[in-house]
Design a protein around this motif. Structure first.
Motif, PDB file in Angstrom:
ATOM      1  N   GLY A   1       0.772  -1.281   0.178  1.00 39.76           N
ATOM      2  CA  GLY A   1       0.039  -0.021   0.021  1.00 39.76           C
ATOM      3  C   GLY A   1       0.701   1.232  -0.053  1.00 39.76           C
ATOM      4  N   GLY A   2       1.977   1.149  -0.011  1.00 44.58           N
ATOM      5  CA  GLY A   2       2.976   2.360   0.084  1.00 44.58           C
ATOM      6  C   GLY A   2       3.296   3.080  -1.428  1.00 44.58           C
ATOM      7  N   THR A   3       3.570   4.044  -1.273  1.00 45.10           N
ATOM      8  CA  THR A   3       3.717   4.734  -2.674  1.00 45.10           C
ATOM      9  C   THR A   3       5.260   4.670  -3.250  1.00 45.10           C
ATOM     10  OG1 THR A   3       3.948   6.979  -1.672  1.00 45.10           O
ATOM     11  CG2 THR A   3       1.776   6.428  -2.455  1.00 45.10           C
ATOM     12  N   GLY A   4       5.944   4.813  -2.183  1.00 45.13           N
ATOM     13  CA  GLY A   4       7.612   4.739  -2.448  1.00 45.13           C
ATOM     14  C   GLY A   4       8.004   6.305  -2.749  1.00 45.13           C
ATOM     15  N   LEU A   5       7.235   7.283  -2.481  1.00 42.56           N
ATOM     16  CA  LEU A   5       7.583   8.637  -3.029  1.00 42.56           C
ATOM     17  C   LEU A   5       8.624   9.097  -2.033  1.00 42.56           C
ATOM     18  CD1 LEU A   5       4.208   9.993  -3.789  1.00 42.56           C
ATOM     19  CD2 LEU A   5       5.959   9.244  -5.394  1.00 42.56           C
ATOM     20  N   GLY A   6       8.640   8.772  -0.548  1.00 38.43           N
ATOM     21  CA  GLY A   6       9.477   9.376   0.282  1.00 38.43           C
ATOM     22  C   GLY A   6      10.857   9.288  -0.163  1.00 38.43           C
ATOM     23  N   LEU A   7      11.188   7.998  -0.673  1.00 43.68           N
ATOM     24  CA  LEU A   7      12.837   7.776  -0.695  1.00 43.68           C
ATOM     25  C   LEU A   7      12.894   8.518  -2.153  1.00 43.68           C
ATOM     26  CD1 LEU A   7      13.460   4.034  -0.036  1.00 43.68           C
ATOM     27  CD2 LEU A   7      14.228   6.112   1.154  1.00 43.68           C
ATOM     28  N   ALA A   8      11.965   8.675  -3.082  1.00 39.26           N
ATOM     29  CA  ALA A   8      12.248   9.421  -4.352  1.00 39.26           C
ATOM     30  C   ALA A   8      12.420  10.776  -4.200  1.00 39.26           C
ATOM     31  CB  ALA A   8      11.288   9.153  -5.128  1.00 39.26           C
ATOM     32  N   ILE A   9      11.691  11.550  -3.146  1.00 41.51           N
ATOM     33  CA  ILE A   9      11.784  12.855  -2.787  1.00 41.51           C
ATOM     34  C   ILE A   9      13.052  13.079  -1.981  1.00 41.51           C
ATOM     35  CG2 ILE A   9      10.701  14.677  -1.764  1.00 41.51           C
ATOM     36  CD1 ILE A   9       8.193  13.637  -2.485  1.00 41.51           C
ATOM     37  N   ALA A  10      13.525  12.187  -1.185  1.00 38.00           N
ATOM     38  CA  ALA A  10      14.723  12.315  -0.490  1.00 38.00           C
ATOM     39  C   ALA A  10      15.896  12.255  -1.286  1.00 38.00           C
ATOM     40  CB  ALA A  10      14.526  11.221   0.763  1.00 38.00           C
ATOM     41  N   ARG A  11      16.002  11.512  -2.040  1.00 35.41           N
ATOM     42  CA  ARG A  11      17.029  11.283  -2.962  1.00 35.41           C
ATOM     43  C   ARG A  11      17.131  12.489  -3.979  1.00 35.41           C
ATOM     44  NH1 ARG A  11      18.262   6.749  -7.467  1.00 35.41           N
ATOM     45  NH2 ARG A  11      20.574   6.759  -7.560  1.00 35.41           N
ATOM     46  N   GLU A  12      16.205  13.248  -4.490  1.00 38.38           N
ATOM     47  CA  GLU A  12      16.166  14.385  -5.101  1.00 38.38           C
ATOM     48  C   GLU A  12      16.560  15.528  -4.319  1.00 38.38           C
ATOM     49  OE1 GLU A  12      12.175  14.944  -6.759  1.00 38.38           O
ATOM     50  OE2 GLU A  12      12.312  13.685  -8.168  1.00 38.38           O
ATOM     51  N   ILE A  13      16.401  15.613  -2.907  1.00 39.03           N
ATOM     52  CA  ILE A  13      16.845  16.729  -2.240  1.00 39.03           C
ATOM     53  C   ILE A  13      18.253  16.484  -1.814  1.00 39.03           C
ATOM     54  CG2 ILE A  13      16.513  17.681   0.105  1.00 39.03           C
ATOM     55  CD1 ILE A  13      13.511  16.887   0.193  1.00 39.03           C
ATOM     56  N   VAL A  14      18.621  15.386  -1.746  1.00 37.57           N
ATOM     57  CA  VAL A  14      19.999  15.021  -1.222  1.00 37.57           C
ATOM     58  C   VAL A  14      21.043  15.443  -2.428  1.00 37.57           C
ATOM     59  CG1 VAL A  14      21.794  13.512  -0.830  1.00 37.57           C
ATOM     60  CG2 VAL A  14      19.571  13.571   0.522  1.00 37.57           C
ATOM     61  N   GLU A  15      20.630  15.004  -3.709  1.00 33.01           N
ATOM     62  CA  GLU A  15      21.290  15.470  -4.781  1.00 33.01           C
ATOM     63  C   GLU A  15      21.351  16.786  -5.045  1.00 33.01           C
ATOM     64  OE1 GLU A  15      19.538  12.980  -7.834  1.00 33.01           O
ATOM     65  OE2 GLU A  15      20.690  11.231  -7.537  1.00 33.01           O
ATOM     66  N   ALA A  16      20.455  17.652  -4.636  1.00 34.71           N
ATOM     67  CA  ALA A  16      20.197  19.003  -5.035  1.00 34.71           C
ATOM     68  C   ALA A  16      21.240  19.807  -4.114  1.00 34.71           C
ATOM     69  CB  ALA A  16      18.864  19.771  -4.694  1.00 34.71           C
ATOM     70  N   HIS A  17      21.647  18.984  -3.051  1.00 34.14           N
ATOM     71  CA  HIS A  17      22.550  19.533  -1.806  1.00 34.14           C
ATOM     72  C   HIS A  17      23.997  19.023  -2.480  1.00 34.14           C
ATOM     73  CE1 HIS A  17      19.254  20.420   0.757  1.00 34.14           C
ATOM     74  NE2 HIS A  17      20.228  20.680   1.640  1.00 34.14           N
ATOM     75  N   GLY A  18      24.124  18.488  -3.850  1.00 33.34           N
ATOM     76  CA  GLY A  18      25.374  18.118  -4.225  1.00 33.34           C
ATOM     77  C   GLY A  18      25.914  16.773  -3.545  1.00 33.34           C
ATOM     78  N   GLY A  19      24.986  15.892  -2.786  1.00 33.77           N
ATOM     79  CA  GLY A  19      25.276  14.857  -2.096  1.00 33.77           C
ATOM     80  C   GLY A  19      24.733  13.517  -2.701  1.00 33.77           C
ATOM     81  N   ALA A  20      24.754  12.506  -2.184  1.00 32.22           N
ATOM     82  CA  ALA A  20      24.240  11.041  -2.637  1.00 32.22           C
ATOM     83  C   ALA A  20      23.450  10.381  -1.413  1.00 32.22           C
ATOM     84  CB  ALA A  20      25.330  10.164  -3.243  1.00 32.22           C
ATOM     85  N   LEU A  21      22.393   9.785  -1.822  1.00 30.98           N
ATOM     86  CA  LEU A  21      21.743   8.842  -0.780  1.00 30.98           C
ATOM     87  C   LEU A  21      21.826   7.446  -1.345  1.00 30.98           C
ATOM     88  CD1 LEU A  21      19.832   8.495   1.644  1.00 30.98           C
ATOM     89  CD2 LEU A  21      18.055   9.025   0.224  1.00 30.98           C
ATOM     90  N   ALA A  22      22.254   6.653  -0.671  1.00 31.84           N
ATOM     91  CA  ALA A  22      22.482   5.228  -1.027  1.00 31.84           C
ATOM     92  C   ALA A  22      21.983   4.207   0.346  1.00 31.84           C
ATOM     93  CB  ALA A  22      23.892   5.090  -1.384  1.00 31.84           C
ATOM     94  N   LEU A  23      21.713   2.993  -0.139  1.00 33.07           N
ATOM     95  CA  LEU A  23      21.471   1.929   0.785  1.00 33.07           C
ATOM     96  C   LEU A  23      22.716   1.151   1.130  1.00 33.07           C
ATOM     97  CD1 LEU A  23      19.286  -0.099   2.333  1.00 33.07           C
ATOM     98  CD2 LEU A  23      19.164  -1.290   0.246  1.00 33.07           C
ATOM     99  N   ALA A  24      23.106   1.081   2.337  1.00 37.00           N
ATOM    100  CA  ALA A  24      24.220   0.281   2.849  1.00 37.00           C
ATOM    101  C   ALA A  24      23.997  -1.207   2.809  1.00 37.00           C
ATOM    102  CB  ALA A  24      24.583   1.137   3.934  1.00 37.00           C
ATOM    103  N   GLU A  25      24.924  -2.060   2.512  1.00 39.18           N
ATOM    104  CA  GLU A  25      25.084  -3.351   2.684  1.00 39.18           C
ATOM    105  C   GLU A  25      25.097  -3.532   3.988  1.00 39.18           C
ATOM    106  OE1 GLU A  25      23.735  -5.371   0.612  1.00 39.18           O
ATOM    107  OE2 GLU A  25      23.434  -4.082  -1.050  1.00 39.18           O
ATOM    108  N   THR A  26      24.323  -4.231   4.829  1.00 38.88           N
ATOM    109  CA  THR A  26      24.339  -4.508   6.320  1.00 38.88           C
ATOM    110  C   THR A  26      23.994  -6.076   6.643  1.00 38.88           C
ATOM    111  OG1 THR A  26      22.218  -3.826   6.858  1.00 38.88           O
ATOM    112  CG2 THR A  26      23.970  -2.179   7.206  1.00 38.88           C
ATOM    113  N   GLY A  27      24.539  -6.585   7.720  1.00 39.23           N
ATOM    114  CA  GLY A  27      24.147  -8.089   7.771  1.00 39.23           C
ATOM    115  C   GLY A  27      22.606  -8.223   8.358  1.00 39.23           C
ATOM    116  N   GLN A  28      22.125  -7.228   9.116  1.00 40.75           N
ATOM    117  CA  GLN A  28      20.738  -7.145   9.319  1.00 40.75           C
ATOM    118  C   GLN A  28      20.050  -5.746   9.289  1.00 40.75           C
ATOM    119  OE1 GLN A  28      20.622  -8.992  13.371  1.00 40.75           O
ATOM    120  NE2 GLN A  28      20.856  -7.049  14.320  1.00 40.75           N
TER     121      GLN A  28
END
Length: 475
Positions: free
Chosen positions: A433-460
């Motif tokens: 039931g989620g839209t997935g808009l939160g992460l899409a908007i978050a990534r746009e904002i971070v890239e507008a700051h000259g940065g990057a948003l990424a998922l880190a590989e973790t054990g759990q």
């Protein structure tokens, strides 16, 4: 007519004029390089011809020891043939001379030694003669036809200079003719091979820029295999892709507007249905009491989805207003808004150093943190943890180049489908039931700051890293 006019106007301006000027300039430069040895050779030949007459006079002088015995008419013919005022013959330390009846004393005498055969000396001598003033006398020195004999001629320099100027004028006319013909031939050839295709590409780009949705303006590439052919094909492909993209975006914009209107009406309808469900939930019927919470939950999800779509449709690109803010305070405010801090079911740790400052737009970066913390909370609320309690941690590290902010939870992690479309709107949701808009908007904002948003590989669990460049104010 318009394209033909632009091609004809471009033929005599821009690259075309530069090409003609360059070709003529190069040819004239080459002609000048060739002219200097040529005029030096002309001067040397001219002087050698005069010197040969002097050598003949020297033979006469050598055959008749008594110069005064030579007939006057013979000496005059020798002098006139050589164009000289005097001829001197030197051999074995003795000198003999014949001269005009009424010799004129020269004001300035310059020596031309024909025994010096190197090219620089000859070129320098030719230039000296060409740029010399009037009235100079030339002393020509050359070897005679006998061993260790010298012949000298004293003659006015003006005839030599006059003949050299005439020769130079002829060379200049020939050079200009060669330059004009060569430039014309090269221009026609280069125009056919390069200028006309470039003008065609230029006119096409200008026309397509004014009407990119006109498919008739898409370039029809030729069958050339060189660089211009590659450029034509790439430009045609780019214009086709741009045409399709603009057409698709216009359709999506129209569709988005329609969806926004539908969502608005749907949200009003769902709100009315929610009010009715709240009234139904107050009834004492056991079946109603059992089904009402599910109905309310379903309506809440539908209203939330409609509201998210409306918010995303109204989303505009706002340039971040950078200012130094305390990252720890920013995280605390975001945790409170995302209902993470103070949540009895979830442990929250803010491990950001209180002294750490970041140069960001506080409102926009706070929105990014709220989205990440909210996603982490929802993942912990919907997931099951068998042997551990729910926890969310925010940490940060900084150096001279960058600042890394980590938002981590110990939940069940992201499903494969969510990982594949993590930052794609309407497809990257990790929950039903989620839209997935939160992460899409978050990534746009971070890239507008000259940065990057990424998922880190973790054990759990799940951890997102926000990487921002370290900005320092200019002093």
């Amino acid at each position: 007519m318009k394209n033909q006019h632009s091609i004809m106007s471009g033929r005599f301006s821009g690259l075309s004029s530069k090409l003609i000027v360059t070709i003529i300039g190069v040819i004239l430069f080459v002609e000048i390089i060739v002219y200097l040895p040529s005029v030096a050779s002309f001067r040397t030949t001219w002087l050698e011809d005069r010197l040969r007459v002097g050598v003949v006079a020297a033979r006469v002088l050598d055959a008749v020891p008594d110069v005064m015995a030579l007939p006057r008419d013979l000496t005059d013919r020798l002098l006139n043939s050589a164009g000289a005022n005097a001829i001197v013959y030197r051999r074995e330390g003795q000198s003999q001379m014949i001269e005009l009846t009424n010799p004129v004393m020269p004001d300035a005498v310059v020596t031309a030694d024909l025994r010096q055969g190197d090219l620089p000396s000859r070129v320098w001598g030719a230039l000296d003669t060409l740029f010399a003033g009037p009235g100079r006398t030339l002393r020509v020195v050359g070897a005679g036809d006998m061993d260790e004999s010298l012949v000298e001629l004293l003659m006015p320099e003006a005839p030599l200079r006059r003949d050299m100027i005439d020769y130079s004028r002829s060379i200049a006319l020939v050079s200009l003719g060669i330059a004009a013909v060569t430039a014309f031939v090269l221009y026609v050839l280069v125009s056919r091979l390069f200028i006309d295709p470039v003008l065609r590409l230029t006119d096409n780009m200008l026309a397509f820029r004014k009407a990119p949705e006109n498919a008739a303006l898409i370039l029809a590439p030729s069958s050339r295999r060189d660089e211009i052919g590659i450029l034509e094909r790439e430009l045609a492909e780019m214009e086709s892709e741009l045409f399709s993209m603009l057409r698709q975006r216009r359709h999506l914009a129209d569709l988005g507007l329609a969806v926004a209107k539908i969502n608005h009406d749907l949200r009003n309808t769902l709100t009315s249905a929610q009010l009715l469900s709240d009234q139904v939930a107050t009834l004492d019927d056991p079946k109603v009491q059992r089904l009402a919470p599910r109905l309310v939950t379903t309506l809440d999800k539908a209203i939330g989805f409609a509201q998210s779509v409306l918010d995303y449709g109204r989303e505009t690109s706002v340039v971040p207003r950078f200012a130094a803010v305390s990252l720890r305070t920013l995280v605390e405010d975001a945790a409170f808004e995302a209902r993470v801090s103070g949540n009895p079911m979830i442990g929250f740790e803010n491990e950001v150093d209180a002294a750490l400052m970041v140069d960001v737009d506080a409102g926009q970066m706070g929105r990014v943190l709220v989205n990440l913390l909210k996603n982490a909370r929802e993942a912990l609320e919907t997931g099951s943890l068998e042997d551990r309690s729910s926890a969310i941690t925010v940490a940060a590290s900084s150096d001279a180049d960058r600042t890394v902010i980590s938002v981590a939870d110990n939940g069940p992690g992201l499903p494969p489908r969510a990982r594949e479309n993590l930052f794609v709107a309407f497809e990257g949701s990790a929950r039903s039931g989620g839209t997935g808009l939160g992460l899409a908007i978050a990534r746009e904002i971070v890239e507008a700051h000259g940065g990057a948003l990424a998922l880190a590989e973790t054990g759990q669990g799940t951890r997102f890293d926000i990487t921002l460049p370290s900005r320092r104010p200019l002093v």
